[in-house]
Design an enzyme around this catalytic site. Structure first.
Site, PDB file in Angstrom:
ATOM      1  N   GLU A  83       0.806  -1.218   0.000  1.00 51.34           N
ATOM      2  CA  GLU A  83       0.000   0.000   0.000  1.00 51.34           C
ATOM      3  C   GLU A  83       0.841   1.271   0.000  1.00 51.34           C
ATOM      4  O   GLU A  83       0.442   2.288  -0.573  1.00 51.34           O
ATOM      5  CB  GLU A  83      -0.941   0.004   1.212  1.00 51.34           C
ATOM      6  CG  GLU A  83      -2.057  -1.022   1.138  1.00 51.34           C
ATOM      7  CD  GLU A  83      -3.028  -0.754   0.000  1.00 51.34           C
ATOM      8  OE1 GLU A  83      -3.169   0.407  -0.414  1.00 51.34           O
ATOM      9  OE2 GLU A  83      -3.634  -1.724  -0.491  1.00 51.34           O
ATOM     10  N   GLU A 114       6.092 -21.634   8.862  1.00 51.68           N
ATOM     11  CA  GLU A 114       6.431 -20.724   9.954  1.00 51.68           C
ATOM     12  C   GLU A 114       7.439 -21.327  10.925  1.00 51.68           C
ATOM     13  O   GLU A 114       8.038 -20.610  11.722  1.00 51.68           O
ATOM     14  CB  GLU A 114       5.180 -20.299  10.710  1.00 51.68           C
ATOM     15  CG  GLU A 114       4.533 -21.369  11.551  1.00 51.68           C
ATOM     16  CD  GLU A 114       3.415 -20.802  12.416  1.00 51.68           C
ATOM     17  OE1 GLU A 114       3.349 -21.214  13.586  1.00 51.68           O
ATOM     18  OE2 GLU A 114       2.629 -19.964  11.936  1.00 51.68           O
TER      19      GLU A 114
END
Length: 302
Positions: A83, A114
């Site tokens: 963004e 992870e």
């Protein structure tokens, strides 16, 4: 600390009966818990400010802003990086996010990613991490192996490490140069850290990236000045930004934008200093593109 002992994994006594509440009562319960997030983040403001002050000189001199995380934490980092690119006129090389499991992990759970230390090291090695870079590592629990390994790798390379977690004195907090630890407490739904922890991370990442961009001269007053006019809509937006920044007419803004070859910061400096193109370019060059500093420098010179 064992995973099930973490504060983020504890049951929230204020939402024990959420499954029996009316819909309005349910969302009111969630809303009350969300109010706790802003207060928790507020306590971290001095540390957030310190992290910004340490990070922006690196970014200003060509360092990259790199977000690292797994699952929700990783997705929020990728989102912030994505963004701020169009918002501040950045390239995908200047800021980006790394998520455990790569691009597939943005929309699907990638099993065991992870937990991989090697994967984190490989991901950062692939982008050729340097001491000039900034790594923002996020993990609600503060102990996700991928994220910890990434932060450890960053430290070894001399990069600046900022660590977000929601657990005090977590391994991540201990490893980071600048730990940011809003303790939001147990989630409304036990262990669902996409809720309060995710909201806290979004707030903190917004502050970090906005602060770094403001301090790096990507903002003039409170205006986005690195808009690149590529079509009619963005050209009109650029004119409006210039007009508002300089308190001049849209026509004068358009003329300055044309003289500046559609470069908004240059157009603003042209109007604010009433100088030539060459003079405005020299001022921006001398201040590394900071419009406000360029205007101040011109005032000192005259």
């Amino acid at each position: 600390m064992q995973f099930d002992e973490l504060l983020t994994e504890q049951r929230n006594h204020r939402s024990t009966h959420i499954d029996r509440e009316s819909t309005l009562e349910m969302v009111a319960t969630i809303n009350r818990e969300d109010h706790r997030v802003a207060r928790a983040v507020q306590k971290e403001l001095p540390q957030i400010a310190a992290a910004i002050d340490a990070a922006y000189p690196k970014f200003d001199q060509g360092g990259r802003l790199i977000y690292v995380g797994a699952g929700t934490s990783g997705r929020l980092g990728v989102m912030d990086a994505t963004e701020i690119q169009p918002t501040y006129g950045l390239t995908a090389e200047q800021t980006f996010g790394l998520i455990a499991g790569g691009e597939p992990a943005l929309t699907h759970t990638v099993k065991a990613a992870e937990d991989s230390i090697e994967l984190a090291q490989e991901d950062l090695a692939a982008v050729q991490l340097t001491a000039q870079d900034i790594v923002v590592a996020s993990a609600a629990s503060g102990q996700t192996p991928y994220t910890l390994a990434a932060l450890q790798y960053a430290q070894e390379k001399g990069a600046l490490g900022i660590g977000f977690s929601c657990v005090e004195d977590s391994p991540l907090a201990q490893l980071a140069n600048y730990p940011i630890t809003p303790v939001v407490g147990p989630e409304v739904i036990t262990g669902a850290t996409l809720l309060k922890a995710g909201t806290a991370e979004k707030m903190v990442l917004n502050m970090l990236s906005t602060g770094i961009m403001v301090k790096s001269g990507k903002v003039y007053q409170n205006l986005m000045i690195n808009v690149v006019p590529t079509n009619g809509k963005t050209f009109e937006r650029a004119k409006k930004i210039i007009a508002e920044a300089t308190q001049t007419s849209l026509l004068a803004a358009e003329r300055a934008l044309e003289r500046a070859n559609n470069h908004v910061p240059l157009a603003i400096v042209l109007i604010e200093t009433k100088g030539t193109i060459a003079e405005a370019k020299a001022l921006l060059a001398a201040t590394n593109g900071h419009v406000s500093q360029a205007v101040k420098l011109n005032d000192k010179q005259h």
